[in-house]
Design a protein around this motif. Sequence first.
Motif, short mmCIF file in Angstrom:
data_model
loop_
_atom_site.label_atom_id
_atom_site.label_comp_id
_atom_site.label_asym_id
_atom_site.label_seq_id
_atom_site.Cartn_x
_atom_site.Cartn_y
_atom_site.Cartn_z
N LEU A 1 -47.71 -23.09 -29.27
CA LEU A 1 -48.70 -22.37 -28.48
C LEU A 1 -48.99 -23.12 -27.17
N GLN A 2 -49.09 -24.43 -27.28
CA GLN A 2 -49.33 -25.21 -26.06
C GLN A 2 -48.11 -25.14 -25.16
N CYS A 3 -46.91 -25.31 -25.74
CA CYS A 3 -45.74 -25.32 -24.88
C CYS A 3 -44.47 -25.24 -25.73
N PRO A 4 -43.67 -24.24 -25.51
CA PRO A 4 -42.45 -24.10 -26.33
C PRO A 4 -41.54 -25.32 -26.24
N PHE A 5 -41.53 -25.95 -25.08
CA PHE A 5 -40.64 -27.11 -24.98
C PHE A 5 -41.16 -28.26 -25.83
N GLN A 6 -42.46 -28.43 -25.78
CA GLN A 6 -43.03 -29.50 -26.59
C GLN A 6 -42.65 -29.30 -28.05
N TYR A 7 -42.74 -28.06 -28.49
CA TYR A 7 -42.38 -27.75 -29.87
C TYR A 7 -40.91 -28.10 -30.12
N ALA B 1 -38.26 -22.96 -22.87
CA ALA B 1 -38.55 -23.47 -21.52
C ALA B 1 -39.98 -23.98 -21.47
N PRO B 2 -40.21 -25.11 -20.79
CA PRO B 2 -41.58 -25.64 -20.73
C PRO B 2 -42.53 -24.65 -20.08
N ALA B 3 -43.63 -24.41 -20.70
CA ALA B 3 -44.64 -23.51 -20.15
C ALA B 3 -45.95 -23.89 -20.78
N PRO B 4 -46.58 -24.93 -20.27
CA PRO B 4 -47.79 -25.43 -20.93
C PRO B 4 -48.94 -24.44 -20.80
N ALA B 5 -49.58 -24.17 -21.92
CA ALA B 5 -50.75 -23.30 -21.85
C ALA B 5 -51.86 -24.03 -21.10
N GLU C 1 -53.08 -30.93 -20.60
CA GLU C 1 -52.63 -31.58 -21.83
C GLU C 1 -51.29 -32.26 -21.66
N CYS C 2 -50.57 -31.90 -20.62
CA CYS C 2 -49.23 -32.46 -20.42
C CYS C 2 -49.29 -33.98 -20.37
N ARG C 3 -50.37 -34.47 -19.84
CA ARG C 3 -50.54 -35.91 -19.71
C ARG C 3 -50.39 -36.61 -21.06
N LEU C 4 -50.83 -35.91 -22.10
CA LEU C 4 -50.86 -36.52 -23.43
C LEU C 4 -49.61 -36.18 -24.24
N CYS C 5 -48.75 -35.37 -23.65
CA CYS C 5 -47.61 -34.87 -24.42
C CYS C 5 -46.49 -35.92 -24.45
N ASP C 6 -45.98 -36.14 -25.63
CA ASP C 6 -44.92 -37.14 -25.76
C ASP C 6 -43.63 -36.73 -25.08
N ALA C 7 -43.48 -35.45 -24.84
CA ALA C 7 -42.23 -34.99 -24.25
C ALA C 7 -42.33 -34.85 -22.74
N CYS C 8 -43.40 -35.41 -22.16
CA CYS C 8 -43.67 -35.09 -20.76
C CYS C 8 -42.60 -35.62 -19.81
N ASP C 9 -41.85 -36.63 -20.22
CA ASP C 9 -40.80 -37.10 -19.32
C ASP C 9 -39.49 -36.34 -19.51
N VAL C 10 -39.45 -35.57 -20.57
CA VAL C 10 -38.19 -34.89 -20.88
C VAL C 10 -38.17 -33.48 -20.31
N CYS C 11 -39.36 -32.86 -20.23
CA CYS C 11 -39.37 -31.42 -19.97
C CYS C 11 -39.07 -31.07 -18.50
N ARG C 12 -39.36 -31.97 -17.58
CA ARG C 12 -39.14 -31.75 -16.15
C ARG C 12 -39.98 -30.60 -15.61
N ILE C 13 -41.16 -30.43 -16.18
CA ILE C 13 -42.01 -29.33 -15.72
C ILE C 13 -42.34 -29.48 -14.24
N GLU C 14 -42.44 -30.74 -13.79
CA GLU C 14 -42.90 -30.93 -12.42
C GLU C 14 -41.86 -30.53 -11.39
S1 SF4 Z 1 -45.40 -32.21 -20.77
FE1 SF4 Z 1 -43.73 -30.82 -20.69
S2 SF4 Z 1 -43.16 -30.49 -22.76
FE2 SF4 Z 1 -45.13 -31.44 -22.79
S3 SF4 Z 1 -46.50 -29.75 -22.83
FE3 SF4 Z 1 -46.25 -30.25 -20.73
S4 SF4 Z 1 -44.62 -28.92 -20.04
FE4 SF4 Z 1 -44.54 -28.92 -22.23
#
Ligand code: SF4
Lengths: 1071, 889
Positions: free
Chosen positions: B635-641, B857-861, B865-878
């Motif tokens: 729900l927060q982000c498909p990529f995170q999942y 595809a990354p799409a954070p709700a 919260e991205c700051r706290l996400c462990d995948a934040c360096d992988v998703c390339r949302i920025e």
């Molecule tokens: S940091 Fe990336 S993977 Fe994590 S929630 Fe944000 S967009 Fe998704």
Amino acid sequence: MKTVSFTESQQAAIDVSQRHRDACVVAGPGSGKTTVLVEYFRRLVEVDVDPGRILAITFTEKAAGNMRAKLAEAFQEDPVVRAKLERAWVSTVHGFCARLLKENAVLAGVDPQFVVADDLESARLRQQAIDRAVAVLFEEHPATVRNLIRGLSSFEFETAVLSAYDGMRGAGMDIEQLAAIPPPPGVTRREVAEAVEALRLDPLDGWKPEQKHYRKTVLEQADRIVAARGPRETLLAIGAFSVNLTKCKQGTPARELVRRLRDDLIERFQYSLISELYHAERETLLEILRRFDRTYRELKRQAGALDFADLEESAVRLLEQSPETRARLQSQFEHIVMDEFQDTNGQQARLLRLLRRPGRFYAVGDINQSIFGFRHAEPDVFREYRDQVERRVDLDDNFRSRPPILSAVETIAEGAAGIESRPLTARREFDDWREVCVEAIAALAGQVDAALEIEAQWVARRILELTGQPERPFAFRDIAVLVRNTEVLGAFTGAFDAAGIPCVVSRGKGFYEAREVKDLTHLLRVIANPRDEMSLAAVLRSPLVQVSDEALLRLKMQDGNLGAALAHLSSAASDFDAGDFAKLCRFRDRLRGWRARREHVSFDRLLLAAIDDCGYPAEPGTRAWANIEKLLAQARRVTGRLSLDQFVEELAAVRASDPREPDAPPEDSANAVNVMTVHAAKGLEFPVVFVSALHKGVQTNPPVIAFSRRFGLGAHWRHPASGEEVDDLFQSAIREERKKLEDEESSRLLYVAMTRAEQHLALSFSVVGKRRENWVKLVVPKLGIGLDQPREETQTHTAPDGKEWKLHLRVVDRPPGPMSRPLLEEIAPPVERIAPPKVGEQQDTNANVTGVNAFATCPRQYYIGHYLGWEGRPRRLRDSGELPAAELGTQVHALLAGVAVPDPDPEALRLADVFRQSPLGRRAARAARVEREFDFLMALEGLVLRGQVDLWFEEGGDLVIVDYKTDSVTAHEAHQRAQDYTMQLRLYALALERATGRAPNRAWLHFLRPNTAIEVDLRPSLLDAPEQIVRDFQDAQSRLDFPLVEAEHCQRCAFFHDLCPSKYSSSGTGS
Amino acid sequence: MRLLTGPAGSGKTSYVLERFTEALRANNHAVRLLVPTATLAQHLQNRVAREGFVFRRTLIQTLSSFIESWAGDRAQASGPVLYLLVEQAVARANRSEFRRVAQLPGFCAAAARTIAEFSSAGCDSARLAAHLPDAPLAAAFLAVYREVDRDLGRRGLALRGQRLERAAARIRAEGLEQIQTIWLDGFHVLPDPEMAVIEALAQHAEITLTLADTDAGEDVRARLWAMGFEEERAPGFPPAPDLRLVRATGIEREADEIARRIVEQAAAGRPFREIGIIVRSPETYVPILRATLERFGIPARFYFDAELERQPAVRFLEAAVDAMLGGWDHSATLAALRLAPRFAGSTAMDRFDFDVREQAPDRGLGSLKALLGDLESPLSKLIDSLAALEEWRSFEMNPADWAARFHTLRNVFRPAGPVEDADHELTLLGSSQAAALGAFEEAARDAAQALDPALPLGIVEFWRALKSVLRLTALRAEDGRRNVVQVLSAHEARQWVLPVVFVCGMVEKQFPQFHPQDPFFPDAARNALDAAGIRVRTGAQFEREERALFDSAVTRGTVEVTLSYPESDARSERNLPSLYLEDLRLPAEPARVVQPCPRAVPSRPVPGVIRAPELLTRLREKTERLSPTGLESFLQCPFQYFALKILRLKTAPLLPKERLNFMEQGRLIHSVLAEWVAAPQDIGALFDRAFDDFREEHRLPPGYHTERLRQAMRADLQRFADRDTWPRARFQTRVEQPFEFPLDESVRIAGRIDRLDIDADGRAYIIDYKYSGAQRMKKVMGGDRLQAPLYWMAAERVFGAKPAAMFYVRLKKKLEYAGWSEDPALMDGEPIPEGWPAAAVPRMLAMVEQMRQGRLAPAPADAGECRLCDACDVCRIEVQAPAVFAEGE
Ligand code: SF4
């Protein structure tokens, strides 16, 4: 030097006839301060002051460089002075201290080879020191530390301790001085009691009965406070004290008393109580500081490093403790010229006092531009000096900005706290006339983030308009966007990136979060250990590899760990998409290569190889590339000092500590908007300045532990009843002090920001509801900006001096519409791509005959043993007395050459004798001509060969070559081995033929241990003619192609079954 | 006796070589050509050999090796040996002036440097004593120098100057055997000991000495004349190369530009060997030039020393010994093992590495090997080879025996076999490591030389000395390739002439270099010494030499000389161009912006979705059973999942101090609560026990933060125990209730309820503890959340209860209930949302459907919260560009 005409006040400032009097030049923004300083210096030299006897101190490196450049230019025609300028003392305070200490290291008690620790290095040492200090204290006195934590429990404990420590050192204080500062007076129990008494005695005129009754309640509660014993109980009583003023009669003295009790006395009484309650814990805090100080100093000592505070401190100590040095330096520096005097801290002021001689101090400064209070600058030092000194010159003319900009500044700054009112007189002449040079953008939205986004997009739009067609008055590099708080930088750079506006950010803290820095950092982590799946996935999804997510999933399905799966990726894994599979394989192979070099080549080279191998998209001139180069420079610096693992860990730690690490600095040629903090913009000027996010101030509350020069060390502690944090007496005083300072400095900061603009000044801010924060509080009322609804208009304002100026105002509540992005050529010059050159002839210039001989036997053996230089078999610890084989050989050769061998080994003597007594030996002794140890050089096929013929002699018309061998072999083995030396002797023969003009007839190998002499056939076959071997040899070196020759000699080879993959076996299974 | 002078490049060397080859041709071997350095000797030897001569190498040699047989039996003390002797001397002299600095690593180095300088100038301690200048530290320095001189004698060692003087005396007395003619070429400075040798040689042979005009100062000439030299001018004229000046924005661009020009030259047919780069500030330029030339594919040889202690082979050996001395602390041992070349790319080592870190901190080889399991693996053998060092700790031996023992240390360093398709770079790295091992042994010998030979000592003392030597020893990698660009120091370059030359770093303080005063003898003292005939270097002399270096540098090129400077330094401060450039008055050409052609073209990012049928099947399998947190993550982000739940990406093991992270804190709190609710007791004591277990199990380091967290968690629990107002007595309580139920026929939901309270009527009250702040509480109460409805369903379907309320209990810092309840009086609960939980089901099923369609595809709700996400360096949302601005023309 160009002839410059100086204004009257400038003339006064540069009047060197006054040089024997202390002077103070009060220089407003844009008043040509640097020109004045340089001119003053120049004139001093003109009146015969040696440049080496002037000490000029600037605030920043940039300013020092600038000044040196201008001085160099001024004296370009005078080589003598010009050369002296090389050694002149024009630098920052730190530069000065560093040089002073280098030259007086021993007297100053510092390491003569000290290095100045950079921020990263000192941060690392400090972290280590604080960790250690606390850990040791905890181990020794667990209860004490537990108590401390009970009172002061903060996530930011270390940061706060370190920043207090910095403050203390900047002020030139040590911990004992700090500890000795008495607490500021606080409210006593007696004062509270008196107030309570007064309330009790108040006649309560006009109070209703229930109100009178309420007084009783109040008194009861207050009495409990007064009567409580000890700070804890009193605080608990205060915790229970709750008074409702509405229950007291309005406008009566008694009500005022109650109010005072509640809001002032009891509130402040708490500070006293907290101080008392946590007295012991404060001591613990001081003890932590002491231990930290000791440990940190020790770590620096071991590293031979000094930090900036050490530079100042050691310099001060040198001058204080060594009167001779002080006297010498005082007489050395006939004149001291000091720029930005208002920004000096306590320690620096002390240093200057020690260096100055009376009447020779020339200080330049401006209170209105004093903005470094947070770094413990003490503008009062300047103020005092300015107000006392006899010779004061004010420079009020402004040679920078268009008049309306100055009018705007005056309008806004007029009467603001901390600003001394002084006129700014516009003196610069512009070719054109611009009616509106000042604009303001206010972005309205329901939420701060949304508003900021709108604001940033409008700023982007305005930049595009200012730089765009048709008039195109400005380039991107002419524009600066200044903000106060770096937190908003992301919004602006985000908007600029989206708009295609190139920008460079200095003093942000975005470096470690920049995409390219993250990509490359993860790559390093993967090289260090590909089991780190998070990093590997980040790399695989980055442009370094760019595989699909399907590929990731497939990879993960192959093995429990992505990295292991990648390493074991088999060619059978055909279910991958072909493109993905190719990319993965390519990356796996590259990764293998990088890992093989991980500790050998500097990390920057690893990264560069990766960037080029993978075609990572980043081009010089862009922010991304600047960041990459900054990372590369970091990597280069630590290589050899840290292992890859350590570097990777350090990067992670630094990133986790949320550093204030700015994006890479701009490249000067880059045509990019400068985004920076106001502090960083000090001393700079730009044609166009946006002072943006006016609403965003900085946190000014003191940290949990704070320092002030006046009040020392303060902290806030846990209230035993409420659990809230309450200041102690020190902290509350520091809080007051900071607040006042902050108010003043805030206006000055805005003043500095606005006065950076030459031609165009834009102010922008975000507004949410009725909230007005930071500079918005100042700007909006001063300019009477109405924020009720969106609009765009041009307003006319009147400056305090009566001049009129125009403001273009936009109040917006939505982003601007789409705009076209700038063309690429407006941004960066095109990057030329260079194809790699053709490389050939990589063979060595020189070689040894023995090497060529080994090559002839087996190229691979030559490669490992000679070219790479590896030994094969493990070393054995010799029994004492046993001579190593090589040394034995040397002794035998020396003995036979007739060279004196001190203390020869008996075995060497024996072997030498074996030869002497042999038939060959006897023939040599009788020979007509003998040469021993003939070490020669000979060029063959362009290769310069070096060789050493043990012995050759002429006997009965024959030329005979002899080579002794001391290998421990049997006679049988000797015959086998002799084949290995054929090429060597043929080369010797060739050399002798060239040296003597005639071909040798015979050649012998004499194995001394079995005493076997074996003749070698000198007639070369066509295939292994020396020339051909040398050509093959060079070719192999150039192409690095050294095939194995698997044969019987493998069994004698030191690399067999180890560094060489040969599978030879005597039963004939060699491949 | 001939003194041949002339400007740089006027053919002095050619003249000498002609005379030399004439002699060879006439079969006259009673000649010598002496030069100052081995490189120059080799140059000249090669030149002569290429002309077809076959001759003895010793005919062309360095002055040092030439005097070898006359210098006596006192061996030359190397720099590091001198340093160790100074260290001992400082301690013995025990001067008050040095007390504060004696222990500082740089102090003895500085003293050793000054002693070496004085000795090279022919000034030993006795001579210094006779002319001691007036300087505050002079007497103390002399005391140390005396000690050093004495020690040198005792150890049978001598400094270079002393050996030269000794040789001069013997040559003077004994003659030169059969040598009749000597040429001395390539010398720049002739300190007194060298002069003495020349004077002695001149008494027995015909001498020709060449000197460049800049080096032949008044006093040098006068002394040579006095020896009977007659001056002649060199016959040729210096070349007049094309001089150019380049300015670049920074050193990176400067290096790029040099590379570009070299590639240009190469394309025009010039061999690399005819190109040189002269560097005055090696610290700044050598690393960047190495990187840049390599990048552009330009083969180059660097004539610079590397630090021995930084060589990987030596670092490995050092790390191994240090690890042993430190009792095999695991991190230290791992650091050593990581440097073992055979394991650089080993997956076994990678795994071991993480296992060790997982278990850190610890020490001892036994527990380390236990992690490995397989005792026959190569890695295990490597550890065994380290274990063999252990016994060294018990030895007491004399220094020579220690040195011998350290010679066997190289056995633990097994090089990796040569890789197929190695390039020259890699080959050089390999050979430099072999050389480093050799140098390591040399260093052990040096250390032994500097220590008292008769005094047995333990490994700690010997190792300390050896480490000092390693730190101070330089290693020059051998690179004999014929066709490479030569990168030279300004000093080295004086021996070279090349068609094309670059001189980089022409900025203030680098060229000319800034020369701070010597801490022992400042300029005034040096001038006094100079006046007394001791020719040590003064500031003025330094400046002259610097100028001579520059003049020499710009005359090294015969065809083209390109000077360059960066406009700003690494900190992007503006540089001032060198003062030397001012005289040349050259217009500066800007550097062009270049990059090497990339070796691959990056492909475009691929859309984040899974389409392959078999992968979709896999996703379906993986989503057959879902947890509430999994759904919330999606729900927060498909990529995170995708990253955390499907790929289950793990990062490197946490550092010990990071182990008590938010997740673990929550876990700890939950486990304590479960126990406490089940069996109420003193919660503080209960927690303390649990915490201690945790700390032990995870090897948490003690310290401020561990203790801070402990206190905070304990207080939070205590608060809960003391102040909880939940009417517990009304209920029957069940804790930690696992559940699983089908959401529809294709998905099952599995999770665990923290606490389920059932009242007498069978109504269920669901409790979920949250160990987090207010922000998070607000979040979990958000309308789109799934956890609450799922628990609700679980209570109904799994536990057969009728749910009446669901509460989150915030425990951190404050006790707070938030949730929904049928009874509004109960803990201020909000009314149960309409259609709960049924309304949530279609949403959840829709999400499951998306998961199964491969949406990722990354799409954070919530982007915050991205700051706290462990995948934040992988998703390339920025880097997903916002679509505010239209693409331009
Ligand atoms: S940091 Fe990336 S993977 Fe994590 S929630 Fe944000 S967009 Fe998704």
